[in-house]
Design an enzyme around this catalytic site. Structure first.
Site, short mmCIF file in Angstrom:
data_model
loop_
_atom_site.label_atom_id
_atom_site.label_comp_id
_atom_site.label_asym_id
_atom_site.label_seq_id
_atom_site.Cartn_x
_atom_site.Cartn_y
_atom_site.Cartn_z
N ASP A 14 0.83 -1.21 0.00
CA ASP A 14 0.00 0.00 0.00
C ASP A 14 0.87 1.27 0.00
O ASP A 14 1.98 1.26 0.54
CB ASP A 14 -0.91 -0.02 1.25
CG ASP A 14 -2.08 0.94 1.10
OD1 ASP A 14 -2.33 1.43 -0.02
OD2 ASP A 14 -2.75 1.19 2.11
N GLY A 17 -0.03 5.37 -4.45
CA GLY A 17 -0.69 6.61 -4.86
C GLY A 17 -0.14 7.80 -4.11
O GLY A 17 0.20 8.84 -4.70
N ARG A 18 -0.02 7.64 -2.79
CA ARG A 18 0.50 8.75 -1.98
C ARG A 18 1.95 9.07 -2.32
O ARG A 18 2.36 10.22 -2.35
CB ARG A 18 0.38 8.42 -0.48
CG ARG A 18 -1.00 8.74 0.08
CD ARG A 18 -1.21 8.09 1.40
NE ARG A 18 -1.37 6.64 1.25
CZ ARG A 18 -1.22 5.77 2.24
NH1 ARG A 18 -0.87 6.19 3.44
NH2 ARG A 18 -1.41 4.49 2.03
N HIS A 31 2.53 3.36 -8.89
CA HIS A 31 2.37 1.92 -9.15
C HIS A 31 3.58 1.39 -9.91
O HIS A 31 4.09 0.31 -9.61
CB HIS A 31 1.09 1.66 -9.95
CG HIS A 31 -0.17 2.04 -9.21
ND1 HIS A 31 -0.38 1.69 -7.89
CD2 HIS A 31 -1.27 2.73 -9.59
CE1 HIS A 31 -1.56 2.15 -7.50
NE2 HIS A 31 -2.11 2.80 -8.51
N SER A 59 -7.45 -5.51 -5.38
CA SER A 59 -8.54 -6.13 -4.62
C SER A 59 -9.85 -6.11 -5.39
O SER A 59 -10.00 -5.37 -6.38
CB SER A 59 -8.72 -5.38 -3.29
OG SER A 59 -9.32 -4.12 -3.55
N SER A 60 -10.80 -6.90 -4.93
CA SER A 60 -12.15 -6.90 -5.51
C SER A 60 -12.71 -5.47 -5.52
O SER A 60 -13.44 -5.09 -6.43
CB SER A 60 -13.10 -7.76 -4.67
OG SER A 60 -12.54 -9.02 -4.39
N TRP A 63 -11.74 -2.36 -8.33
CA TRP A 63 -12.43 -2.10 -9.60
C TRP A 63 -13.18 -0.78 -9.56
O TRP A 63 -13.53 -0.22 -10.60
CB TRP A 63 -13.42 -3.23 -9.93
CG TRP A 63 -12.76 -4.53 -10.26
CD1 TRP A 63 -12.79 -5.67 -9.51
CD2 TRP A 63 -12.00 -4.85 -11.44
NE1 TRP A 63 -12.08 -6.67 -10.14
CE2 TRP A 63 -11.59 -6.20 -11.33
CE3 TRP A 63 -11.63 -4.13 -12.58
CZ2 TRP A 63 -10.83 -6.85 -12.31
CZ3 TRP A 63 -10.87 -4.77 -13.56
CH2 TRP A 63 -10.47 -6.11 -13.42
N LEU A 125 10.24 -21.24 -4.87
CA LEU A 125 9.36 -20.25 -4.22
C LEU A 125 7.99 -20.32 -4.86
O LEU A 125 7.86 -20.27 -6.09
CB LEU A 125 9.93 -18.84 -4.40
CG LEU A 125 9.02 -17.68 -3.95
CD1 LEU A 125 8.85 -17.68 -2.43
CD2 LEU A 125 9.56 -16.33 -4.40
N SER A 190 -8.04 -5.38 5.43
CA SER A 190 -8.66 -4.96 4.17
C SER A 190 -9.08 -6.11 3.25
O SER A 190 -8.77 -6.09 2.05
CB SER A 190 -7.74 -3.99 3.41
OG SER A 190 -7.57 -2.81 4.16
C1 FPP Z 1 -1.92 0.19 -3.36
O1 FPP Z 1 -1.49 1.51 -3.34
C2 FPP Z 1 -1.35 -0.53 -4.48
C3 FPP Z 1 -2.05 -1.05 -5.53
C4 FPP Z 1 -3.53 -0.96 -5.62
C5 FPP Z 1 -1.36 -1.71 -6.66
C6 FPP Z 1 -0.17 -2.54 -6.34
C7 FPP Z 1 0.57 -2.76 -7.56
C8 FPP Z 1 1.91 -2.79 -7.65
C9 FPP Z 1 2.83 -2.66 -6.51
C10 FPP Z 1 2.47 -2.93 -9.01
C11 FPP Z 1 3.24 -4.15 -9.24
C12 FPP Z 1 2.54 -5.42 -9.06
C13 FPP Z 1 2.83 -6.53 -9.78
C14 FPP Z 1 2.24 -7.82 -9.35
C15 FPP Z 1 3.71 -6.52 -10.96
P1 FPP Z 1 -2.57 2.67 -3.37
O2 FPP Z 1 -2.82 3.05 -4.77
O3 FPP Z 1 -3.78 2.22 -2.60
O4 FPP Z 1 -1.82 3.81 -2.61
P2 FPP Z 1 -2.47 4.93 -1.68
O5 FPP Z 1 -3.02 4.22 -0.48
O6 FPP Z 1 -1.31 5.80 -1.36
O7 FPP Z 1 -3.53 5.62 -2.50
#
Ligand code: FPP
Length: 243
Positions: A14, A17-18, A31, A59-60, A63, A125, A190
Site C-alpha cells: 500500500d 498513490g500517496r 504503481h 482487490s475486488s 475495480w 518459491l 482490508s
Molecule cells: C496500493 O497503493 C497498491 C495497488 C492498488 C497496486 C499494487 C501494484 C503494484 C505494486 C504494481 C506491481 C505489481 C505486480 C504484481 C507486478 P494505493 O494506490 O492504494 O496507494 P495509496 O493508499 O497511497 O492511495
C-alpha cells in the site's frame, strides 16, 4: 543458529498513490515505482529460503477506482508478467494468480495462464499474486464449490470440516502465512486472506510501498523472529500452541 524464518509471507503493498502524489506525479507513477519492489521481495525470499510469498496487487474493491487507473494497473500487470516470467522461471519460482480471474481481460487471462503453465514445475518459491481478489470472495467461492459437490452427492455436508473448507480456498496447498506485512500506514487486513490470516503475526509500517527496501523487509523478519522466540513453544512455526 539462524533466525527463525517464516515459511510464508503475505504482503499488502500500500501507498503507491500517496508516494506519487507527494511528488506531484500521477498515481500511476507510484504503481510503476512499486514493480521493482515486488522484484526485490521475490529475490529476498529466494535468497533466504522463504518458501511462499503472496502479494495483494488488486482487490475486488479496486475495480471501483477511476477507469484510467484500473486500465493502467492492468497494463502494468500484463507488461510485468511478460518481462519477468523468464527470470522467475529460471530462478525456480512457481507463479500463480489468485482471485476472480474471469473479471480480467481475455488477453490478461491468457498471459496469466501461460505464465502459470510455464512455471508450474518450479519448487523454490511459490509466488501468488492476488488480483481481483477478496478474502470474502475466496470464502464464498469455496462454499459454492463444496455446495456443488454436496448437490451432486460426491460430498456429505457432515464431512465439511476446517481442513476440507481450507482445501477449497485459493491457497489450498500452501501453509497459512506466518508473517503478514502491510506498508503505507493503515493497520487493517482490508479483505485480504481472511481465513488464512487467523493466526498470522501482523507487522505494519508507515513506509510507502515504493520506498520499501531490503532493510525494511529485514526489520519485518526480525520482528517475526523475536515474537517467535518470545511466545513460541518448542514446536516449529505453524505447529506451535495456537492459544
Ligand atoms: C496500493 O497503493 C497498491 C495497488 C492498488 C497496486 C499494487 C501494484 C503494484 C505494486 C504494481 C506491481 C505489481 C505486480 C504484481 C507486478 P494505493 O494506490 O492504494 O496507494 P495509496 O493508499 O497511497 O492511495
Amino acid at each position: 543458529m539462524g533466525a527463525i524464518l517464516p515459511r510464508h509471507v503475505a504482503i499488502i503493498m500500500d501507498g503507491n498513490g500517496r508516494w506519487a502524489e507527494r511528488r506531484g506525479l500521477a498515481r500511476h507513477a507510484g504503481h510503476r515505482e512499486g514493480v521493482p519492489v515486488v522484484r526485490l521481495c521475490v529475490e529476498e525470499c529466494v535468497r533466504r529460503g522463504i518458501g511462499a510469498l503472496t502479494l495483494f496487487a488488486f482487490s475486488s474493491e479496486n475495480w471501483r477506482r477511476p477507469e484510467v487507473e484500473v486500465a493502467n494497473l492492468m497494463t502494468l500487470f500484463f507488461d510485468a508478467l511478460e518481462r519477468e516470467v523468464a527470470e522467475l522461471d529460471a530462478n525456480g519460482v512457481r507463479l500463480r494468480v489468485i482471485g476472480d480471474r474471469h473479471a480480467l481481460s481475455v488477453r490478461l487471462q491468457a498471459r496469466v495462464a501461460e505464465a502459470e503453465r510455464r512455471t508450474a514445475g518450479n519448487t523454490r518459491l511459490d509466488l501468488q499474486i492476488a488480483v481481483s481478489y477478496g478474502g470474502r470472495w475466496d470464502i464464498v467461492q469455496a462454499a459454492r464449490k463444496l455446495a456443488a459437490e454436496v448437490a451432486t452427492g460426491s460430498l456429505r455436508a457432515a464431512d465439511i470440516d476446517e481442513a476440507r473448507f481450507g482445501g477449497a480456498l485459493a491457497l489450498a496447498d500452501l501453509p497459512d502465512p506466518d508473517l503478514f506485512i502491510r506498508t503505507g500506514g493503515e493497520r487493517r487486513i482490508s479483505n485480504f486472506l481472511l481465513w488464512n490470516l487467523a493466526y498470522t503475526e501482523l507487522w505494519f509500517t508507515d513506509t510507502l510501498w515504493p520506498d520499501f527496501d531490503v532493510a525494511a523487509f529485514e526489520s519485518a523478519l526480525e520482528a517475526f523472529a523475536l515474537r517467535e522466540r518470545r511466545f513460541g513453544l518448542a514446536a516449529a512455526p505453524g505447529e506451535r500452541d495456537r492459544a
